[in-house]
Design a protein around this motif. Structure first.
Motif, PDB file in Angstrom:
ATOM      1  N   LEU A  19      29.079 -33.633  16.785  1.00  0.00           N
ATOM      2  CA  LEU A  19      28.472 -33.133  15.552  1.00  0.00           C
ATOM      3  C   LEU A  19      29.058 -31.766  15.192  1.00  0.00           C
ATOM      4  O   LEU A  19      29.348 -31.467  14.018  1.00  0.00           O
ATOM      5  N   SER A  20      29.266 -30.930  16.208  1.00  0.00           N
ATOM      6  CA  SER A  20      29.778 -29.580  15.951  1.00  0.00           C
ATOM      7  C   SER A  20      31.198 -29.625  15.400  1.00  0.00           C
ATOM      8  O   SER A  20      31.593 -28.780  14.605  1.00  0.00           O
ATOM      9  N   SER A  21      31.984 -30.615  15.815  1.00  0.00           N
ATOM     10  CA  SER A  21      33.329 -30.743  15.253  1.00  0.00           C
ATOM     11  C   SER A  21      33.255 -31.054  13.764  1.00  0.00           C
ATOM     12  O   SER A  21      34.064 -30.560  12.971  1.00  0.00           O
ATOM     13  N   PHE A  22      32.272 -31.854  13.401  1.00  0.00           N
ATOM     14  CA  PHE A  22      32.084 -32.182  11.984  1.00  0.00           C
ATOM     15  C   PHE A  22      31.734 -30.921  11.187  1.00  0.00           C
ATOM     16  O   PHE A  22      32.336 -30.646  10.145  1.00  0.00           O
ATOM     17  N   THR A  23      30.785 -30.133  11.708  1.00  0.00           N
ATOM     18  CA  THR A  23      30.401 -28.923  10.975  1.00  0.00           C
ATOM     19  C   THR A  23      31.566 -27.939  10.905  1.00  0.00           C
ATOM     20  O   THR A  23      31.733 -27.215   9.928  1.00  0.00           O
ATOM     21  N   MET A  24      32.385 -27.912  11.967  1.00  0.00           N
ATOM     22  CA  MET A  24      33.546 -27.017  11.948  1.00  0.00           C
ATOM     23  C   MET A  24      34.539 -27.430  10.859  1.00  0.00           C
ATOM     24  O   MET A  24      35.073 -26.590  10.132  1.00  0.00           O
ATOM     25  N   GLN A  25      34.755 -28.747  10.732  1.00  0.00           N
ATOM     26  CA  GLN A  25      35.662 -29.220   9.673  1.00  0.00           C
ATOM     27  C   GLN A  25      35.106 -28.859   8.302  1.00  0.00           C
ATOM     28  O   GLN A  25      35.862 -28.500   7.389  1.00  0.00           O
ATOM     29  N   MET A  26      33.780 -28.936   8.170  1.00  0.00           N
ATOM     30  CA  MET A  26      33.157 -28.567   6.899  1.00  0.00           C
ATOM     31  C   MET A  26      33.402 -27.082   6.606  1.00  0.00           C
ATOM     32  O   MET A  26      33.673 -26.697   5.465  1.00  0.00           O
ATOM     33  N   ALA A  27      33.335 -26.265   7.655  1.00  0.00           N
ATOM     34  CA  ALA A  27      33.568 -24.829   7.480  1.00  0.00           C
ATOM     35  C   ALA A  27      34.979 -24.586   6.943  1.00  0.00           C
ATOM     36  O   ALA A  27      35.175 -23.784   6.026  1.00  0.00           O
ATOM     37  N   VAL A  28      35.959 -25.294   7.510  1.00  0.00           N
ATOM     38  CA  VAL A  28      37.347 -25.136   7.051  1.00  0.00           C
ATOM     39  C   VAL A  28      37.456 -25.532   5.584  1.00  0.00           C
ATOM     40  O   VAL A  28      38.095 -24.858   4.773  1.00  0.00           O
ATOM     41  N   LYS A  29      36.779 -26.647   5.247  1.00  0.00           N
ATOM     42  CA  LYS A  29      36.828 -27.149   3.875  1.00  0.00           C
ATOM     43  C   LYS A  29      36.261 -26.106   2.911  1.00  0.00           C
ATOM     44  O   LYS A  29      36.869 -25.796   1.883  1.00  0.00           O
ATOM     45  N   LYS A  30      35.110 -25.551   3.277  1.00  0.00           N
ATOM     46  CA  LYS A  30      34.471 -24.551   2.410  1.00  0.00           C
ATOM     47  C   LYS A  30      35.339 -23.294   2.315  1.00  0.00           C
ATOM     48  O   LYS A  30      35.408 -22.660   1.251  1.00  0.00           O
ATOM     49  N   ALA A  31      35.987 -22.924   3.435  1.00  0.00           N
ATOM     50  CA  ALA A  31      36.846 -21.733   3.412  1.00  0.00           C
ATOM     51  C   ALA A  31      37.988 -21.937   2.428  1.00  0.00           C
ATOM     52  O   ALA A  31      38.338 -21.041   1.663  1.00  0.00           O
ATOM     53  N   LYS A  32      38.580 -23.142   2.437  1.00  0.00           N
ATOM     54  CA  LYS A  32      39.700 -23.410   1.534  1.00  0.00           C
ATOM     55  C   LYS A  32      39.242 -23.412   0.080  1.00  0.00           C
ATOM     56  O   LYS A  32      40.019 -23.079  -0.816  1.00  0.00           O
ATOM     57  N   GLU A  33      37.983 -23.805  -0.135  1.00  0.00           N
ATOM     58  CA  GLU A  33      37.453 -23.780  -1.504  1.00  0.00           C
ATOM     59  C   GLU A  33      36.998 -22.374  -1.902  1.00  0.00           C
ATOM     60  O   GLU A  33      36.626 -22.149  -3.055  1.00  0.00           O
ATOM     61  N   GLY A  34      36.994 -21.456  -0.931  1.00  0.00           N
ATOM     62  CA  GLY A  34      36.607 -20.080  -1.226  1.00  0.00           C
ATOM     63  C   GLY A  34      35.112 -19.864  -1.330  1.00  0.00           C
ATOM     64  O   GLY A  34      34.665 -18.877  -1.898  1.00  0.00           O
ATOM     65  N   LEU A  35      34.338 -20.789  -0.788  1.00  0.00           N
ATOM     66  CA  LEU A  35      32.874 -20.663  -0.860  1.00  0.00           C
ATOM     67  C   LEU A  35      32.376 -19.909   0.373  1.00  0.00           C
ATOM     68  O   LEU A  35      32.261 -20.464   1.456  1.00  0.00           O
ATOM     69  N   GLN A  36      32.084 -18.620   0.162  1.00  0.00           N
ATOM     70  CA  GLN A  36      31.776 -17.748   1.294  1.00  0.00           C
ATOM     71  C   GLN A  36      30.541 -18.166   2.078  1.00  0.00           C
ATOM     72  O   GLN A  36      30.600 -18.339   3.294  1.00  0.00           O
ATOM     73  N   ASN A  37      29.422 -18.317   1.371  1.00  0.00           N
ATOM     74  CA  ASN A  37      28.168 -18.506   2.087  1.00  0.00           C
ATOM     75  C   ASN A  37      28.084 -19.850   2.809  1.00  0.00           C
ATOM     76  O   ASN A  37      27.712 -19.876   3.991  1.00  0.00           O
ATOM     77  N   PRO A  38      28.460 -20.977   2.158  1.00  0.00           N
ATOM     78  CA  PRO A  38      28.462 -22.237   2.919  1.00  0.00           C
ATOM     79  C   PRO A  38      29.416 -22.169   4.109  1.00  0.00           C
ATOM     80  O   PRO A  38      29.108 -22.693   5.191  1.00  0.00           O
ATOM     81  N   TYR A  39      30.538 -21.461   3.899  1.00  0.00           N
ATOM     82  CA  TYR A  39      31.515 -21.330   4.987  1.00  0.00           C
ATOM     83  C   TYR A  39      30.878 -20.664   6.196  1.00  0.00           C
ATOM     84  O   TYR A  39      30.918 -21.174   7.322  1.00  0.00           O
ATOM     85  N   ARG A  40      30.228 -19.504   5.943  1.00  0.00           N
ATOM     86  CA  ARG A  40      29.597 -18.789   7.066  1.00  0.00           C
ATOM     87  C   ARG A  40      28.454 -19.606   7.658  1.00  0.00           C
ATOM     88  O   ARG A  40      28.243 -19.618   8.866  1.00  0.00           O
ATOM     89  N   GLY A  41      27.758 -20.327   6.785  1.00  0.00           N
ATOM     90  CA  GLY A  41      26.658 -21.163   7.262  1.00  0.00           C
ATOM     91  C   GLY A  41      27.140 -22.223   8.236  1.00  0.00           C
ATOM     92  O   GLY A  41      26.589 -22.374   9.332  1.00  0.00           O
ATOM     93  N   PHE A  42      28.210 -22.912   7.866  1.00  0.00           N
ATOM     94  CA  PHE A  42      28.727 -23.963   8.753  1.00  0.00           C
ATOM     95  C   PHE A  42      29.245 -23.373  10.058  1.00  0.00           C
ATOM     96  O   PHE A  42      29.095 -23.976  11.119  1.00  0.00           O
ATOM     97  N   LEU A  43      29.849 -22.166   9.968  1.00  0.00           N
ATOM     98  CA  LEU A  43      30.309 -21.522  11.213  1.00  0.00           C
ATOM     99  C   LEU A  43      29.125 -21.251  12.127  1.00  0.00           C
ATOM    100  O   LEU A  43      29.176 -21.515  13.335  1.00  0.00           O
ATOM    101  N   THR A  44      28.040 -20.732  11.539  1.00  0.00           N
ATOM    102  CA  THR A  44      26.861 -20.419  12.357  1.00  0.00           C
ATOM    103  C   THR A  44      26.307 -21.682  12.997  1.00  0.00           C
ATOM    104  O   THR A  44      26.000 -21.698  14.199  1.00  0.00           O
ATOM    105  N   VAL A  45      26.197 -22.758  12.189  1.00  0.00           N
ATOM    106  CA  VAL A  45      25.671 -24.008  12.729  1.00  0.00           C
ATOM    107  C   VAL A  45      26.549 -24.501  13.875  1.00  0.00           C
ATOM    108  O   VAL A  45      26.063 -24.926  14.934  1.00  0.00           O
TER     109      VAL A  45
END
Lengths: 602, 190
Positions: free
Chosen positions: B63-89
């Motif tokens: 599950l954590s690998s999935f959230t990590m991939q989501m973090a990368v996706k959000k980072a590439k889209e430039g979405l700061q808060n979802p990015y940090r959220g997924f990193l925390t999760v």
């Protein structure tokens, strides 16, 4: 500094974003101590290696003193070694500690750091055309892990129970049980910590070398235009990165056996004064497998950089292209592959299944093929060359000589049937000292003499260099050649005193002769150190960019290159590095574009 | 002989550095699992079942690998808060994984099988050492997540430099795959 100012102008279009470190201002601390300049890190590795070489060499002088003069006592020994030399004679415990530390120090702290650490750091960016390593920071960490490992290893010399004394291979149970010997106590703890730090240092360095060679070559520098030094250092790094972690695995299991009562390596042991141990089901041979899976590649981690530098130096000083560049490359590659497949030839007498043993015999003997190719190519490069006998060239030729003499006995030892007789005899000592120890030392000396002008902008003294070479090569043969005979006569390694054995009394004079030569050779190395340090400050100044008239990129940098290596843009490469005596030109640097009517090019 | 090379078209040197580093970690665990196989074929090997909690930890790290991939996706889209959220999760899932692994060790010991010490058997000791070393690699990843997350606070546009989080996600995916290998190895092969 003017170089750095110029560097920044080109920052935008020339280098990667992580090169931003050029903007710092040098203080003494950032320039000489916590430097991130690959050239300074190389010098740090070299000089630390030299300190260790003196200490490790001195240890061999001390135990050769015991072997050569077992009946004499030297009061001055007691004044420097204290209780380790009661009454002026080294104690058996101190003897084993000296032998063990000599082995560990020379293999890891002198030859690995001195060759791979020094020359990979110094030559990779300069010869591939890069401003620095892929990660200069990790590179700096690599040195400081090495330095810390050195301090820990050094401190083990001063603990009350002495340094580890169970051999550089650290086989259990001597290494796993605190009560097995005095050296197995704190000395072994420090040994493990030091080696773990060393593994980290090697990994940080090796990963950098690989990433830099693969990804940071200048324009036009295809993989097949790389000098052979770089190829050799590349395979060295790959070997290190893939084999050191396995040693670490073995050491971790050893730590658990030592400190947490597990039984990975221990079974059915009775220790005098302690009683029977509860450990069951462990296997000491398991450690040997894990150790030699690193241990054998380690031999090539030491030897390959020497081979690469020797190829380069012989070609430059013969004024001829290296003979068989692709064959040289292929043989380096096959040696690197075979290095991983021969470890059990160190274990023929452990009760290894003879059928398995025969496979390892075959794979071991296969190494003779790439080795033979390399020797053939070195000799054919020399053949009818316009040879310049610089000290660097002499040491390179000396390397080839030693590699042949030491390699031939490898064919003997690689045969399980012969090895069962020769195992743990002086024949083995002679073999590996010549082929791995002294030969690699010669490669290192060749490299130091050849690249010293680039390192310090001054020359080493030639006369001292010649003296150093001739005494060392003659001495090396006089020390190790007789050991072959002793080994064939059955004289075992690691014994403290041969004078009490009827069968080995005949070697008393020979042992004294070997010890005497060893001391003379050691003294000669001090001569080299004097030359080295004197020349850094007072040597003849280099006044031309390319003193050896060499083709490779490092000689296109300023005489004393700053951090970033080239003041302007990094030069583009148009050809391979071995265009010597071509189309009527003595040498054509790699940066020269291919002419209209030039004959076939690489 | 060959075309001129341009360093900019190749993979980033620091990615190469990481890939080679992953190779060395592979060799470390290859060494340990090889030793395990050798040891298993010798006398005094204790066969026991893996505790069930390791199945749960496997799901958690997947599950954590999935959230990590989501973090990368959000980072590439430039979405700061979802990015940090997924990193925390991801970091929290990493910590949960480590706690579950320790639970696993305790479950084995509860069955009266010593992991270390004079009563221990190599079978349990091997499992302990291998799993513990993997756990330390996950711990390194969690620390790196916090480092990257902390650094992202000072970034104006997260999409401008996604290299750190890409390196991080490669490493995280690697320790995930490594665990699946170890789990399959310990459960069915070893």
């Amino acid at each position: 500094m003017s170089h750095e100012a110029a560097l920044q102008n080109h920052e935008g279009h020339e280098s990667h974003e992580h090169d931003g470190h050029h903007e710092h201002h040098d203080t003494f601390l950032t320039k000489y101590v916590f430097s991130q300049d690959h050239k300074m890190i190389a010098k740090q590795f070299l000089i630390t290696g030299m300190v260790w070489a003196v200490l490790g060499g001195l240890m061999s002088v001390l135990f050769r003193l015991q072997l050569g003069y077992p009946d004499s006592s030297f009061p001055w020994l007691e004044s420097i070694l204290g209780k380790w030399a009661k009454g002026g004679q080294i104690t058996p415990q101190a003897y084993y500690a000296l032998v063990t530390t000599h082995g560990t120090v020379l293999v890891f702290f002198v030859l690995t750091a001195g060759l791979s650490g020094t020359f990979a750091n110094f030559l990779i960016p300069l010869q591939i055309g890069a401003r620095d390593m892929a990660s200069p920071f990790m590179n700096m960490l690599s040195y400081w892990f090495f330095f810390t490992a050195s301090i820990v290893m050094m401190s083990s010399l001063f603990v009350e129970t002495g340094p580890f004394s169970g051999g550089w291979t650290a086989y259990p149970p001597l290494s796993a049980l605190h009560d097995a010997s005095p050296g197995s106590k704190t000395g072994m703890d420090l040994w493990i910590i030091s080696m773990a730090l060393f593994v980290v240092s090697s990994l940080l360095g090796g990963l950098n070398y690989i990433a830099t060679i693969l990804n940071m070559r200048t324009k036009g520098m295809s993989m097949t235009r790389l000098p052979l030094t770089i190829w050799a250092l590349f395979f060295t790094a790959v070997l290190g990165v893939l084999s050191f972690p396995v040693l670490l695995s073995g050491l971790i299991l050893l730590i658990f056996d030592r400190n947490f009562g597990t039984s990975f390596y221990l079974s059915d042991i009775y220790v005098n004064g302690v009683g029977a141990l509860s450990n069951e089901g462990g296997s000491a041979i398991l450690f040997q497998h894990l150790f030699w899976f690193l241990g054998h590649p380690e031999v090539y981690i030491i030897l390959l950089p020497a081979m690469g530098m020797v190829s380069e130096i012989i070609s430059v000083n013969s004024r001829k292209p290296i003979f068989g560049y692709m064959a040289m490359l292929g043989s380096l590659f096959s040696i690197a592959i075979l290095a991983f497949l021969v470890w059990a030839h160190h274990m023929f007498v452990t009760g290894l299944n003879p059928f398995l043993g025969s496979v390892f015999v075959l794979l071991t003997l296969l190494i003779a093929i790439p080795s033979g190719i390399k020797v053939f190519n070195w000799l054919t490069t020399l053949w009818r060359g316009n040879i310049r006998f610089t000290p660097g060239m002499l040491f390179a030729i000396g390397f080839v000589s030693l590699f042949i003499s030491g390699g031939l006995t490898g064919i003997w030892l690689g045969n399980a049937a012969l090895d069962i007789y020769l195992h743990d005899s002086y024949f083995v000592v002679a073999h590996f000292h010549i082929v791995m120890g002294v030969a690699s030392m010669f490669g290192m000396f060749a490299g130091v003499y050849h690249w010293f002008p680039k390192m310090y902008g001054r020359y080493l003294n030639n006369s001292l260099g010649y003296l150093h070479f001739w005494i060392t090569i003659a001495g090396a043969y006089m020390i190790f050649w007789p050991m072959h005979y002793q080994g064939l006569a059955g004289m075992p390694r690691r014994y403290f005193d041969f004078s009490i054995w009827e069968s080995f009394k005949q070697f008393a004079d020979l042992n004294r002769f070997i010890s005497t030569v060893a001391m003379i050779v050691f003294a000669t190395q001090i001569l080299f150190l004097i030359n080295f340090f004197y020349s850094i400050f007072k040597g003849r100044k280099v006044t031309v960019l390319n003193p050896w008239e060499s083709n490779t990129l490092e000689w296109t940098t300023p005489i004393r290159p700053g951090h970033g290596n080239w003041p302007g843009e990094i030069p583009e490469v148009h050809r391979w590095p071995y265009d010597y005596s071509k189309d009527g030109h003595d040498f054509i640097p790699q940066t020269t574009p291919v002419g209209e009517d030039e004959s076939g090019t690489h | 002989m060959s075309t001129a090379l341009n360093t900019k078209n190749k993979i980033h040197p620091q990615k190469m550095y990481l890939y080679a580093g992953l190779g060395s970690i592979v060799m470390m665990f290859a060494g340990l699992t090889s030793a395990y196989i050798v040891k298993k074929s010798q006398a005094n090997w204790l066969d026991f079942d893996l505790p069930k909690v390791f199945f749960i930890s496997t799901v958690v790290i997947l599950l954590s690998s999935f959230t990590m991939q989501m973090a990368v996706k959000k980072a590439k889209e430039g979405l700061q808060n979802p990015y940090r959220g997924f990193l925390t999760v991801t970091a929290i899932l990493g910590v949960v994984f480590m706690v579950l692994q320790v639970q696993g060790f305790m479950a084995i010991q509860a069955n009266n099988i010593a992991l270390t010490g004079p009563r221990s058997n190599s079978a349990a000791s091997f499992l302990f050492v291998i799993t513990l070393l993997h756990l330390l690699h996950v711990l390194g990843g969690v620390i790196a997540i916090f480092g990257v997350r902390f650094k992202s606070l000072s970034a104006k546009n997260i999409a401008e430099n996604t290299l750190p989080v890409e390196l991080l996600s490669t490493y995280w995916l690697f320790v995930d795959i490594l665990w699946i290998y170890l789990f399959v190895f310990l459960q069915w092969i070893g």
